[in-house]
Design a protein around this motif. Structure first.
Motif, PDB file in Angstrom:
ATOM      1  N   GLY A   1     -46.008  71.151 -48.213  1.00  0.00           N
ATOM      2  CA  GLY A   1     -46.577  69.880 -48.171  1.00  0.00           C
ATOM      3  C   GLY A   1     -46.852  69.433 -50.061  1.00  0.00           C
ATOM      4  N   ILE A   2     -47.194  68.352 -49.968  1.00  0.00           N
ATOM      5  CA  ILE A   2     -47.407  67.490 -51.397  1.00  0.00           C
ATOM      6  C   ILE A   2     -49.015  67.554 -51.594  1.00  0.00           C
ATOM      7  N   LEU A   3     -49.402  68.100 -52.846  1.00  0.00           N
ATOM      8  CA  LEU A   3     -50.748  68.472 -53.186  1.00  0.00           C
ATOM      9  C   LEU A   3     -50.922  67.282 -54.372  1.00  0.00           C
ATOM     10  N   GLU A   4     -52.098  66.819 -54.396  1.00  0.00           N
ATOM     11  CA  GLU A   4     -52.492  65.831 -55.451  1.00  0.00           C
ATOM     12  C   GLU A   4     -52.830  66.509 -56.791  1.00  0.00           C
ATOM     13  N   PRO A   5     -52.693  66.120 -57.962  1.00  0.00           N
ATOM     14  CA  PRO A   5     -53.185  66.582 -59.262  1.00  0.00           C
ATOM     15  C   PRO A   5     -54.617  67.039 -58.901  1.00  0.00           C
ATOM     16  N   GLY A   6     -54.851  68.105 -59.641  1.00  0.00           N
ATOM     17  CA  GLY A   6     -56.212  68.729 -59.499  1.00  0.00           C
ATOM     18  C   GLY A   6     -56.896  69.554 -58.393  1.00  0.00           C
ATOM     19  N   ASP A   7     -55.903  69.360 -57.496  1.00  0.00           N
ATOM     20  CA  ASP A   7     -55.945  70.383 -56.237  1.00  0.00           C
ATOM     21  C   ASP A   7     -56.300  71.799 -56.511  1.00  0.00           C
ATOM     22  N   LYS A   8     -57.407  72.219 -55.866  1.00  0.00           N
ATOM     23  CA  LYS A   8     -57.773  73.636 -56.134  1.00  0.00           C
ATOM     24  C   LYS A   8     -56.734  74.873 -55.524  1.00  0.00           C
ATOM     25  N   ARG A   9     -55.937  74.233 -54.816  1.00  0.00           N
ATOM     26  CA  ARG A   9     -54.776  75.011 -54.111  1.00  0.00           C
ATOM     27  C   ARG A   9     -53.625  75.398 -55.100  1.00  0.00           C
ATOM     28  N   ILE A  10     -53.390  74.503 -56.092  1.00  0.00           N
ATOM     29  CA  ILE A  10     -52.249  74.568 -56.862  1.00  0.00           C
ATOM     30  C   ILE A  10     -51.690  75.771 -57.314  1.00  0.00           C
ATOM     31  N   LYS A  11     -52.866  76.458 -58.094  1.00  0.00           N
ATOM     32  CA  LYS A  11     -52.677  77.736 -58.886  1.00  0.00           C
ATOM     33  C   LYS A  11     -52.343  79.039 -57.685  1.00  0.00           C
ATOM     34  N   GLN A  12     -52.959  79.082 -56.676  1.00  0.00           N
ATOM     35  CA  GLN A  12     -53.042  80.189 -55.547  1.00  0.00           C
ATOM     36  C   GLN A  12     -51.507  79.696 -55.050  1.00  0.00           C
ATOM     37  N   TRP A  13     -51.293  78.713 -54.513  1.00  0.00           N
ATOM     38  CA  TRP A  13     -49.722  78.391 -54.112  1.00  0.00           C
ATOM     39  C   TRP A  13     -48.691  78.733 -54.776  1.00  0.00           C
ATOM     40  N   GLN A  14     -48.882  78.674 -56.299  1.00  0.00           N
ATOM     41  CA  GLN A  14     -47.879  79.041 -57.226  1.00  0.00           C
ATOM     42  C   GLN A  14     -47.781  80.286 -57.102  1.00  0.00           C
ATOM     43  N   LYS A  15     -48.822  81.031 -57.163  1.00  0.00           N
ATOM     44  CA  LYS A  15     -48.624  82.505 -56.885  1.00  0.00           C
ATOM     45  C   LYS A  15     -47.994  82.919 -55.929  1.00  0.00           C
ATOM     46  N   GLU A  16     -48.329  82.397 -54.746  1.00  0.00           N
ATOM     47  CA  GLU A  16     -47.587  82.531 -53.427  1.00  0.00           C
ATOM     48  C   GLU A  16     -46.304  82.293 -53.515  1.00  0.00           C
ATOM     49  N   ARG A  17     -45.633  81.384 -54.470  1.00  0.00           N
ATOM     50  CA  ARG A  17     -44.373  80.793 -54.281  1.00  0.00           C
ATOM     51  C   ARG A  17     -44.359  80.031 -52.910  1.00  0.00           C
ATOM     52  N   ARG A  18     -45.118  79.076 -52.800  1.00  0.00           N
ATOM     53  CA  ARG A  18     -44.964  78.227 -51.583  1.00  0.00           C
ATOM     54  C   ARG A  18     -43.961  76.997 -52.053  1.00  0.00           C
ATOM     55  N   TYR A  19     -43.620  76.320 -51.121  1.00  0.00           N
ATOM     56  CA  TYR A  19     -42.624  75.489 -51.350  1.00  0.00           C
ATOM     57  C   TYR A  19     -43.284  74.199 -51.294  1.00  0.00           C
ATOM     58  N   PHE A  20     -43.975  73.566 -52.477  1.00  0.00           N
ATOM     59  CA  PHE A  20     -44.654  72.389 -52.735  1.00  0.00           C
ATOM     60  C   PHE A  20     -44.461  71.852 -53.868  1.00  0.00           C
ATOM     61  N   ARG A  21     -44.679  70.432 -53.896  1.00  0.00           N
ATOM     62  CA  ARG A  21     -44.737  69.885 -55.275  1.00  0.00           C
ATOM     63  C   ARG A  21     -46.082  69.127 -55.317  1.00  0.00           C
ATOM     64  N   ILE A  22     -46.185  68.520 -56.504  1.00  0.00           N
ATOM     65  CA  ILE A  22     -47.429  67.916 -57.069  1.00  0.00           C
ATOM     66  C   ILE A  22     -47.135  66.210 -57.204  1.00  0.00           C
ATOM     67  N   ASN A  23     -48.014  65.566 -56.266  1.00  0.00           N
ATOM     68  CA  ASN A  23     -47.745  63.804 -56.386  1.00  0.00           C
ATOM     69  C   ASN A  23     -47.991  63.357 -57.867  1.00  0.00           C
ATOM     70  N   HIS A  24     -46.939  62.614 -58.448  1.00  0.00           N
ATOM     71  CA  HIS A  24     -47.102  62.019 -59.668  1.00  0.00           C
ATOM     72  C   HIS A  24     -46.806  63.005 -60.701  1.00  0.00           C
TER      73      HIS A  24
END
Length: 245
Positions: free
Chosen positions: A128-151
């Protein structure tokens, strides 16, 4: 002289004198074309010191850098650079000798015509695509998920608009549906399938239509991070290799 290479993603070591000794003998009237995912315009809002250093390092090379856009570009910043006419088409001027070749343009370079069409669909966003400031970002980074951040690391402009596609078709028609070279970031649907990729989309279908419609000598594309020729399609996928054309 004119050289061509694949995605750089903001890492330009391949243009050093050690890796590309041919560059030492070139002039600003010689060109090195990057087939998308240039990555030199990436930082959010404005260039960092590192980005400014890299752009100046490229500008100081004896040759001129040309690039089409890929899917990993900061389009908000890229599209804010001044638009100028150059060799029969329009470009974004990043620096006097770093030029963005825009979608659907046809350029005359060294007596040859080049049709350019950047963009591609990102395939590293399956979570998925997360918005800046989304609380899931750090956790998804740790989990090495395939996602990016809008803008921040993804922009919807990676995929061309219908107007851009129609402009490309109309421009080709003005030139008799002919170009010596076709430069894209994305492959056509058939080229992707030949290389084992099955992620087809509106852009691969559009390029497939162009491949069947226009008269050309050679098609170069990047995106797939491979260096391989596809003679049956008069095409060549490029990544790290730098070849003369």
């Amino acid at each position: 002289m004119l050289y061509i290479t694949g995605d750089t993603h903001g890492m330009f070591e391949r243009f050093s004198s050690r890796s590309f000794p041919e560059g030492k003998h070139l002039t600003k009237d010689d060109y090195v074309i990057i087939l998308g995912d240039f990555g030199g315009i990436w930082d959010v809002n404005k260039s960092s010191k590192a980005e400014l250093y890299d752009l100046q390092w490229l500008e100081d090379k004896p040759f001129t850098i040309l690039f089409i856009d890929g899917n990993h570009e900061n389009f908000e910043r890229l599209h804010n650079f001044p638009i100028k006419s150059w060799h029969g088409g329009k470009v974004h001027e990043i620096r006097p000798s770093i030029l963005h070749l825009m979608r659907g343009e046809i350029y005359e370079i060294d007596g040859k015509s080049f049709f350019t069409f950047g963009g591609a669909a990102s395939h590293d966003i399956s979570d998925g695509i997360l918005e800046p400031g989304d609380k899931r970002i750090k956790q998804w980074q740790k989990e090495r998920r395939y996602f990016r951040i809008n803008h921040v690391s993804w922009w919807k402009e990676e995929m061309p608009t219908r107007n851009e596609m129609e402009y490309g078709i109309a421009n080709l028609e003005k030139h008799g549906n002919q170009a010596d070279y076709i430069l894209t970031h994305s492959p056509t649907s058939e080229m992707a399938e030949k290389l084992g990729y099955h992620n087809f989309d509106a852009l691969t279908s559009y390029l497939q239509f162009l491949h069947k419609t226009i008269d050309f000598n050679k098609w170069y594309f990047g995106h797939l991070h491979r260096d391989i020729a596809l003679p049956e399609y008069k095409a060549h996928c490029l990544y790290k290799n730098i070849i003369a054309i």
